[in-house]
Design a protein around this motif. Structure first.
Motif, PDB file in Angstrom:
ATOM      1  N   TYR B 243       0.819  -1.217   0.000  1.00 34.42           N
ATOM      2  CA  TYR B 243       0.000   0.000   0.000  1.00 34.42           C
ATOM      3  C   TYR B 243       0.853   1.267   0.000  1.00 34.42           C
ATOM      4  O   TYR B 243       0.570   2.215  -0.729  1.00 34.42           O
ATOM      5  CB  TYR B 243      -0.946   0.000   1.205  1.00 34.42           C
ATOM      6  N   TRP B 244       1.889   1.287   0.843  1.00 35.25           N
ATOM      7  CA  TRP B 244       2.735   2.492   0.937  1.00 35.25           C
ATOM      8  C   TRP B 244       4.032   2.375   0.136  1.00 35.25           C
ATOM      9  O   TRP B 244       4.934   3.159   0.338  1.00 35.25           O
ATOM     10  CB  TRP B 244       3.040   2.812   2.401  1.00 35.25           C
ATOM     11  N   ARG B 245       4.118   1.348  -0.723  1.00 37.23           N
ATOM     12  CA  ARG B 245       5.325   1.153  -1.539  1.00 37.23           C
ATOM     13  C   ARG B 245       6.584   1.125  -0.677  1.00 37.23           C
ATOM     14  O   ARG B 245       7.579   1.793  -0.995  1.00 37.23           O
ATOM     15  CB  ARG B 245       5.446   2.269  -2.573  1.00 37.23           C
ATOM     16  N   LEU B 246       6.527   0.371   0.425  1.00 36.99           N
ATOM     17  CA  LEU B 246       7.679   0.286   1.322  1.00 36.99           C
ATOM     18  C   LEU B 246       8.677  -0.743   0.777  1.00 36.99           C
ATOM     19  O   LEU B 246       8.312  -1.619   0.002  1.00 36.99           O
ATOM     20  CB  LEU B 246       7.213  -0.146   2.723  1.00 36.99           C
ATOM     21  N   PRO B 247       9.943  -0.629   1.196  1.00 34.21           N
ATOM     22  CA  PRO B 247      10.909  -1.667   0.792  1.00 34.21           C
ATOM     23  C   PRO B 247      10.519  -3.022   1.394  1.00 34.21           C
ATOM     24  O   PRO B 247       9.818  -3.081   2.412  1.00 34.21           O
ATOM     25  CB  PRO B 247      12.239  -1.167   1.369  1.00 34.21           C
ATOM     26  N   ALA B 248      10.960  -4.087   0.767  1.00 27.74           N
ATOM     27  CA  ALA B 248      10.562  -5.441   1.177  1.00 27.74           C
ATOM     28  C   ALA B 248      10.954  -5.742   2.622  1.00 27.74           C
ATOM     29  O   ALA B 248      10.292  -6.543   3.297  1.00 27.74           O
ATOM     30  CB  ALA B 248      11.175  -6.465   0.232  1.00 27.74           C
ATOM     31  N   ASP B 249      12.027  -5.113   3.113  1.00 22.63           N
ATOM     32  CA  ASP B 249      12.476  -5.399   4.475  1.00 22.63           C
ATOM     33  C   ASP B 249      11.973  -4.355   5.485  1.00 22.63           C
ATOM     34  O   ASP B 249      12.551  -4.190   6.556  1.00 22.63           O
ATOM     35  CB  ASP B 249      14.016  -5.474   4.508  1.00 22.63           C
ATOM     36  N   ALA B 250      10.900  -3.662   5.136  1.00 27.61           N
ATOM     37  CA  ALA B 250      10.348  -2.644   6.034  1.00 27.61           C
ATOM     38  C   ALA B 250       9.851  -3.294   7.324  1.00 27.61           C
ATOM     39  O   ALA B 250       9.518  -4.478   7.352  1.00 27.61           O
ATOM     40  CB  ALA B 250       9.208  -1.903   5.344  1.00 27.61           C
ATOM     41  N   THR B 251       9.816  -2.501   8.391  1.00 28.68           N
ATOM     42  CA  THR B 251       9.374  -3.014   9.687  1.00 28.68           C
ATOM     43  C   THR B 251       8.154  -2.231  10.181  1.00 28.68           C
ATOM     44  O   THR B 251       7.740  -1.264   9.554  1.00 28.68           O
ATOM     45  CB  THR B 251      10.496  -2.880  10.738  1.00 28.68           C
ATOM     46  N   LEU B 252       7.652  -2.687  11.331  1.00 31.79           N
ATOM     47  CA  LEU B 252       6.504  -2.022  11.938  1.00 31.79           C
ATOM     48  C   LEU B 252       6.767  -0.529  12.147  1.00 31.79           C
ATOM     49  O   LEU B 252       5.870   0.303  12.009  1.00 31.79           O
ATOM     50  CB  LEU B 252       6.176  -2.709  13.271  1.00 31.79           C
ATOM     51  N   LYS B 253       8.035  -0.207  12.468  1.00 28.12           N
ATOM     52  CA  LYS B 253       8.406   1.192  12.671  1.00 28.12           C
ATOM     53  C   LYS B 253       8.142   2.025  11.422  1.00 28.12           C
ATOM     54  O   LYS B 253       7.617   3.144  11.500  1.00 28.12           O
ATOM     55  CB  LYS B 253       9.895   1.292  13.039  1.00 28.12           C
TER      56      LYS B 253
END
Ligand SMILES: [Fe+2]
Ligand SMILES: [Fe+2]
Ligand SMILES: [Fe+2]
Ligand SMILES: [Fe+2]
Lengths: 293, 293
Positions: B243-253
């Motif tokens: 949804y937010w186009r985050l990197p694959a290793d994104a975390t809860l933070k």
């Protein structure tokens, strides 16, 4: 069948990098335009850019604030207009005859004033999608579960119907008793559909499916009168040209044709939704046809 | 501040030219997959394509039906988180203290269980946008006038909040008494906001503005506990990455950071809407910040 190409529009309301520059610009503008000062200052305070920077593909100013360039689409007029759900169950038959019986008073009231009829009926047509979308949204929140895209599909339908209204408003002006009628009808229909959707979404979507079949029929009659010269084939309203990406010299006939195609899409969506319920499933179990209009 | 680039996604649900081919494909598939036959036949009958053909930018299958690739965006995390509307009028002060007084029971109920708190509060946060959008939609129909884009803006806010909920559901599972609480709170809040919006949209938007300020605060506390290691910084749910186009290793933070940016955008939109009413205008007189999230 919108093959919208949002990518060709090279701008967004708000882009991260341009915020500072924009606020500066807004302040500049505020200095120049004394009269508009107050509004611009408020906007700039909340970091919200004016949408007047929107432009068309050809670089001319975008004049609508009720819809955006990337929401425009080319209607799929190749859609089958004759498709009909043959009522089989008792519930289907009740839905079918409910809609059919609503046609008689409508026919008597409007006679062959199709422009006026279209405008009035669109104020009603935009209700079911909003009610359904809202109820599914609230359910999604209560049950902590996704909707399979149906919330958006139904809200899109409501928006599409509202755009039909915005278009027909330009060719037919409502009289005071028509305005009064709309308020009454909305009050009754909103509550009836709300209750109906809670009791039986299967029935509610079927009713809308049949309403859309009638809409297709009445737009076909509209087209016949336009072709026979009984109704003036005036130039298409500017809002319609932009919304459906029509050529600049499009006429009312073109508008009615694309609106009719939209109604055929709504017919499909709603009969499909009813069919899903008939199969004992909830809508969320089948991906919704987002952007199918 | 989503600088979404819908154009990079090279597909649409339905494109005029591919309908025939698709229906053929659907029939083929129906023959192969005996179990799924019934559903596919219904879809194909109504000309509605399955959305399973959606793919990501990298060509992998798109697994969400509740939102589409072109609805994803990059959150504008540079937004000012500290902006605050100082209550000046009596109405503003009532709005401010209403929200402040709601914080005490909330703090006591959730303590520092921020994941759970976020999940629960998002079920409430998604209500105002839907109520406001619906009421403006119905008014637009009744008055035969456009909304200046505010219907869409408010519905987008509701959808955005629903996506927050879908995200936090993945990290915190609601218990039975929490589910019961949500149902009760929704019943009360929906009706209260509905009435409030009819009586004073100025007050209603101000209340939401202050609620969003509190949301920013509570997400900041959430982040503090994540940074201090008091809450596990688990990998970001897949739905959030998409949804937010985050990197694959994104975390809860990362998730909490972008959600907080969204809340700051909602704060701006709602205080702005309230300010418009304070200036004696209706929302439609000022173009809405569509896509501002
Ligand atoms: Fe319509
Ligand atoms: Fe329709
Ligand atoms: Fe939220
Ligand atoms: Fe929010």
């Amino acid at each position: 069948g919108g093959d919208a190409v949002p990518g060709v529009w090279g701008m967004r309301m708000m882009s991260t990098s341009s915020v500072a520059a924009t606020e500066e610009a807004a302040k500049e503008e505020a200095k120049k335009a004394g009269a508009e000062k107050k509004e611009v200052v408020v906007n700039s305070y909340w970091g919200i850019e004016q949408s007047k920077k929107l432009v068309r593909e050809d670089g001319t100013e975008w004049k609508w604030s009720c819809f955006r360039p990337w929401e425009t689409y080319t209607a799929d007029t190749s859609i089958d207009l004759t498709k009909h759900h043959v009522p089989k169950t008792l519930l289907d038959k009740i839905a079918y005859w409910t809609v059919k019986s609503l046609r008689f008073p409508t026919d008597i009231f409007f006679q062959r004033r199709y422009g006026c009829r279209a405008m009035m009926l669109e104020t009603v047509a935009a209700v079911p999608g909003m009610v359904g979308g809202m109820l599914l949204h609230l359910r999604s929140l209560r049950r902590f579960e996704q909707s399979g895209g149906w919330i958006r599909t139904l809200l899109e339908e409501a928006e599409n119907e509202r755009m039909h209204l915005m278009t027909f408003m330009e060719v037919a002006k409502p009289r005071w008793y028509e305005r009064a009628l709309v308020i009454t009808v909305q009050g009754v229909f909103f509550n009836a559909y709300f209750l109906g959707y809670l009791l039986s979404p299967k029935f509610a979507h079927r009713v809308v499916g049949y309403l859309e079949e009638e809409a297709i029929h009445s737009y076909t009659e509209f087209l016949k009168d336009l072709e026979a010269g009984k109704i003036d084939n005036v130039p298409a309203p500017a809002i319609a040209v932009d919304y459906w990406r029509l050529p600049a010299d499009a006429t009312l006939k073109d508008v009615v044709t694309v609106v009719r195609a939209d109604e055929a899409h709504h017919r499909d969506v709603n009969h499909f939704a009813s069919d899903i319920h008939y199969q004992g499933m909830e809508l969320k179990q089948t991906p919704a046809p987002i952007g199918y209009h």
